[in-house]
Design a protein around this motif. Structure first.
Motif, PDB file in Angstrom:
ATOM      1  N   ALA A  79      13.866  10.127  15.527  1.00  0.00           N
ATOM      2  CA  ALA A  79      13.740   8.747  15.072  1.00  0.00           C
ATOM      3  C   ALA A  79      13.995   8.677  13.568  1.00  0.00           C
ATOM      4  O   ALA A  79      13.623   9.592  12.817  1.00  0.00           O
ATOM      5  CB  ALA A  79      12.352   8.209  15.393  1.00  0.00           C
ATOM      6  N   PRO A  80      14.643   7.608  13.083  1.00  0.00           N
ATOM      7  CA  PRO A  80      14.911   7.490  11.643  1.00  0.00           C
ATOM      8  C   PRO A  80      13.615   7.346  10.847  1.00  0.00           C
ATOM      9  O   PRO A  80      12.653   6.716  11.312  1.00  0.00           O
ATOM     10  CB  PRO A  80      15.776   6.240  11.549  1.00  0.00           C
ATOM     11  N   LEU A  81      13.615   7.922   9.653  1.00  0.00           N
ATOM     12  CA  LEU A  81      12.467   7.837   8.752  1.00  0.00           C
ATOM     13  C   LEU A  81      12.820   6.938   7.580  1.00  0.00           C
ATOM     14  O   LEU A  81      13.741   7.228   6.818  1.00  0.00           O
ATOM     15  CB  LEU A  81      12.076   9.221   8.237  1.00  0.00           C
ATOM     16  N   ALA A  82      12.095   5.830   7.423  1.00  0.00           N
ATOM     17  CA  ALA A  82      12.313   4.928   6.300  1.00  0.00           C
ATOM     18  C   ALA A  82      11.520   5.386   5.084  1.00  0.00           C
ATOM     19  O   ALA A  82      10.483   6.045   5.210  1.00  0.00           O
ATOM     20  CB  ALA A  82      11.911   3.506   6.688  1.00  0.00           C
ATOM     21  N   ASP A  83      12.026   5.047   3.906  1.00  0.00           N
ATOM     22  CA  ASP A  83      11.347   5.322   2.631  1.00  0.00           C
ATOM     23  C   ASP A  83      11.136   6.815   2.360  1.00  0.00           C
ATOM     24  O   ASP A  83      10.242   7.201   1.614  1.00  0.00           O
ATOM     25  CB  ASP A  83       9.996   4.598   2.561  1.00  0.00           C
ATOM     26  N   ALA A  84      11.956   7.668   2.973  1.00  0.00           N
ATOM     27  CA  ALA A  84      11.910   9.089   2.660  1.00  0.00           C
ATOM     28  C   ALA A  84      12.618   9.328   1.327  1.00  0.00           C
ATOM     29  O   ALA A  84      13.635   8.692   1.032  1.00  0.00           O
ATOM     30  CB  ALA A  84      12.557   9.907   3.759  1.00  0.00           C
ATOM     31  N   ALA A  85      12.093  10.225   0.514  1.00  0.00           N
ATOM     32  CA  ALA A  85      12.695  10.539  -0.780  1.00  0.00           C
ATOM     33  C   ALA A  85      13.817  11.553  -0.594  1.00  0.00           C
ATOM     34  O   ALA A  85      13.635  12.574   0.067  1.00  0.00           O
ATOM     35  CB  ALA A  85      11.640  11.089  -1.729  1.00  0.00           C
ATOM     36  N   VAL A  86      14.971  11.257  -1.188  1.00  0.00           N
ATOM     37  CA  VAL A  86      16.118  12.157  -1.140  1.00  0.00           C
ATOM     38  C   VAL A  86      16.513  12.479  -2.579  1.00  0.00           C
ATOM     39  O   VAL A  86      16.823  11.576  -3.363  1.00  0.00           O
ATOM     40  CB  VAL A  86      17.302  11.523  -0.386  1.00  0.00           C
TER      41      VAL A  86
END
Length: 761
Positions: A523-530
């Protein structure tokens, strides 16, 4: 002036264990705790050591003088003979000095032991230097921030612990405890910390050491003892004059020495000099609050401005400052990386000045004191964390030990000056209270004003620091739409903020990297730091994923880079990529942690809705908190795998803490029953059996300290709630006082009723 090359400076950095930073920070905290050991005993030292108050003050002064001399000397010896080796020497001095104090009640032996303890103060600058030698740039900023803040963290947290031990056990136990902390630190250093390969082979400057020692003793001795001797006395003025002459001659000697103890040419660099001057002002501001607030908390309420707290409670209300310093260390590292350490130092000093400004009108209630101490901890933590970054980025690697030692010395000078100035103000601004002269409210407010002025001076100095230089670069170029395959992601153990360097990263040109951040279930993860860094650890770009997990970050034209993805409750993931002039697609899949769930109920009762569950990591930082629902259930799904301390608390109940170990997979469940807090209540009556109004009832703990007071109303009743101890004494007065011992909790009832009959006889 030529200098020998740093041996091993060209060697590649070794991989250090995950506990490397934690061990060095623990060493710094152990050393700083040593400084505050005798604070709860200051008023009792003359009786404990069978001497006068003036002589007993040498127990504090000796540690200050020894620490002032040892910090630059230990740093220099570390640069020459090995920083880990000298760190072991410093910790050994802590153990030996503590044991010396623990086995004696004689003044001379105690002063000698405290002086030996002061020799351990070099551990903090040595720890910072070891970090510079062993850590990669992307981990160095946050590590140095935590190590630098340990000087204040240990002091703030050690004060309530020392007060508690001093009240409930023999005062010798304090020093046995310090020796234990030192022994644990030595074992941890031996197991975890490697010896640095960076050395500066040279001849030790013995004459320079003697000159610096004499100059510092002549400077700091009248600062700390001037109040006792008289500021206009011949001894005080003579020592100040001798200090000026000795330090001037010492400086001329150091400039002419080929291998000086302190390279004054490096110290005179604008960034180093101004940082050290600002350190004096920040140290002044930090210690002023440490002197003012505990006295305010412990003065009797009858003064009109005192808050009537016991020594232990005063320490506990002051403890949030140390916790705040620990929690904001990562924030300072982020500011350093994003804006530069100058901005970080300025931000911290602004918070410090604002705190003292607010203190002029916010000293009437306990919650205001807690707010002030916490805010000061935030400001000090940010400012202290910026200082080693400013120093390290301006001096060569071979001189980091001596340079950081000198910076620590500047903070100590500021703290010593603060002690003298605030002491003079509070001694002269007094009020009569039952025939005893106590510091007046005007004296406390004047002390706040002086500390605020010191922070303003520090702010002006900080603004004069050189700014972060920018290197002009091009704008991002056009991007082709043809995607290129990316190598398979390779996991890394951990990531951290990079350390600030003199030169900023130029503007990026070339391609972009894009893709999605996914959870372990796809599932996609929102607000993850890249975050994108180069192979040297320099940050090249940063973004966060959108609602669908998509991200896009600019990349240099042709280079090998590392892409890092992280999100709360998930393990970080990294991939090494080779980018060219076309976009690169890379999806990051983050494995999730198990999380934590459970329930809170009353012992023998129903669920406790509204109870608080707080998880703190091994470093003491709060990792997550939650409130229990109407069924008493709570959940902390965002916690990653690792060890935590879970604390559960609810109004009217005693808190409960337990250690938990989280792993990937199913969440761990913890069910806890909280024991109700005890209470004591009753009625005061006269000889005729009628309720007695306006009778004063005091509650004393097992040590005899007043932990609660109550004035009866028209019905003569009184009550004390939320008691966590077992043995108390209730004292009722209005006519002839009466006392009653009370035992609550444990094998006794949680609630006790105590009634009194008072008479004139």
């Amino acid at each position: 002036m030529s200098a020998a090359p740093a041996t091993g400076s060209s060697l590649p950095r070794r991989e250090v264990g995950g506990g490397f930073v934690a061990v060095l920070a623990f060493c710094g905290i152990a050393v700083s705790v040593m400084q505050t050991l005798v604070v709860p005993l200051v008023s009792e030292l003359p009786q404990l050591l069978h001497t006068t108050s003036s002589n007993a003050s040498w127990v504090v002064t000796s540690t200050l003088l020894a620490g002032a001399v040892s910090t630059p000397v230990m740093g220099r010896l570390g640069d020459m003979f090995g920083k880990r080796r000298m760190l072991m020497v410093a910790l050994t001095l802590l153990v030996v000095g503590s044991l010396t104090c623990a086995v004696t009640s004689e003044l001379v032996v105690m002063v000698v032991g405290r002086a030996i303890q002061g020799g351990a103060m070099g551990a903090i600058p040595l720890g910072i230097s070891i970090m510079r030698d062993e850590l990669p740039p992307q981990k160095l900023g946050s590590a140095m921030a935590l190590m630098s803040s340990s000087l204040g963290i240990g002091g703030a947290l050690g004060l309530p612990a020392a007060a508690f031990v001093a009240q409930h056990t023999s005062w010798h136990v304090l020093f046995y405890g310090a020796a234990g902390l030192g022994a644990i630190s030595i074992a941890l250093v031996l197991a975890v910390v490697p010896e640095s390969a960076v050395r500066t082979p040279s001849r030790f400057d013995l004459l320079g050491t003697i000159g610096l020692t004499a100059g510092l003793v002549c400077l700091l001795l009248p600062i700390t003892k001037g109040g006792d001797w008289g500021w206009a006395s011949g001894t005080t003025l003579g020592l100040f004059g001798a200090a000026a002459v000795i330090l001037l001659l010492w400086g001329l000697f150091e400039l002419r020495t080929t291998e000086p103890l302190v390279d004054l040419r490096t110290t005179a660099r604008r960034q180093v000099l101004l940082t050290n001057l600002a350190s004096i002002m920040v140290g002044f501001s930090f210690y002023a609050m440490s002197l003012i607030l505990p006295q305010l908390l412990q003065l009797p309420e009858a003064t009109g401005y005192g808050l009537g707290q016991s020594m232990v409670m005063a320490g506990l209300y002051f403890a949030p400052m140390g916790v705040a310093m620990m929690l904001v260390s990562p924030l300072s590292a982020r500011i350093n990386a994003a804006r530069g350490p100058k901005v970080s130092l300025i931000s911290g000093i602004i918070v410090i000045g604002a705190t003292y400004g607010a203190g002029l009108v916010m000293i009437d209630h306990i919650w205001q004191i807690v707010v002030l101490s916490t805010a000061l901890g935030v400001g000090i933590g940010i400012a202290y964390s910026a200082m080693p970054t400013l120093i390290v980025s301006a001096v060569p690697a071979r001189e980091t030990g001596a340079a950081n030692g000198l910076n620590t010395l500047m903070r100590s000078i500021g703290m010593s000056t603060s002690s003298a100035v605030v002491g003079v103000i509070l001694a002269r601004q007094t009020t009569d209270f039952g025939g005893v002269a106590l510091p007046s409210k005007d004296g406390f407010q004047m002390s706040f004003m002086v500390a605020c002025a010191a922070s303003v001076v520090g702010l002006v100095i900080a603004f004069c620091l050189p700014g972060r230089r920018r290197v002009p670069g091009g704008v991002p170029g056009s991007v082709s739409s043809a995607p290129a395959p990316a190598p398979k992601p390779e996991p890394v153990v951990e990531t951290a903020e990079k350390v600030e360097q003199e030169d900023a990263v130029p503007a990026l040109t070339g391609s972009v990297i894009h893709g999605r951040v996914l959870g372990s279930d796809g599932a996609p993860l929102a607000d993850a730091a890249v975050t994108l860094i180069d192979t040297g650890g320099r940050q090249l770009g940063r973004t966060v994923s959108g609602r669908d997990g998509e991200y896009t970050v600019a990349a240099p034209g042709t280079a090998s880079v590392v892409l890092i993805g992280s999100a709360p409750g998930h393990r970080p993931q990294a991939a090494t990529l080779l980018v060219s002039d076309v976009p690169v697609v890379c999806d990051l899949r983050l494995a999730g942690g198990g999380g934590l769930t459970g329930s809170v109920r009353a012992e023998g009762g129903g669920p406790l809705a509204g109870a608080t569950a707080t998880a703190t990591g091994a470093d003491g930082e709060v990792a997550g908190s939650a409130t229990a629902d109407e069924k008493g259930e709570f959940a902390l799904p965002e916690l990653a795998s690792g060890a935590y301390t879970l604390t559960l608390s609810a109004d009217g109940h005693r808190p409960h803490a337990t250690q938990v170990e989280l792993t990937a997979g199913e969440p761990l469940r913890v069910d806890v029953a909280l024991t109700p807090a005890a209470r004591v209540r009753g009625t005061v009556r006269d000889q005729g059996g009628q309720p007695l109004e306006d009778a004063r009832v005091a509650l004393l703990d097992a040590s005899g300290d007043v932990v609660g007071q109550s004035i009866t109303g028209a019905d003569g009743t009184f009550g004390f709630e939320g008691l966590t101890g077992e043995h108390y004494t209730v004292v009722a007065s209005g006519y002839a006082p009466a006392t009653r011992p009370v035992t609550v909790g444990a094998d006794a009832p949680e609630a006790r009723d105590v009634d009194f009959l008072l008479s004139h006889g």
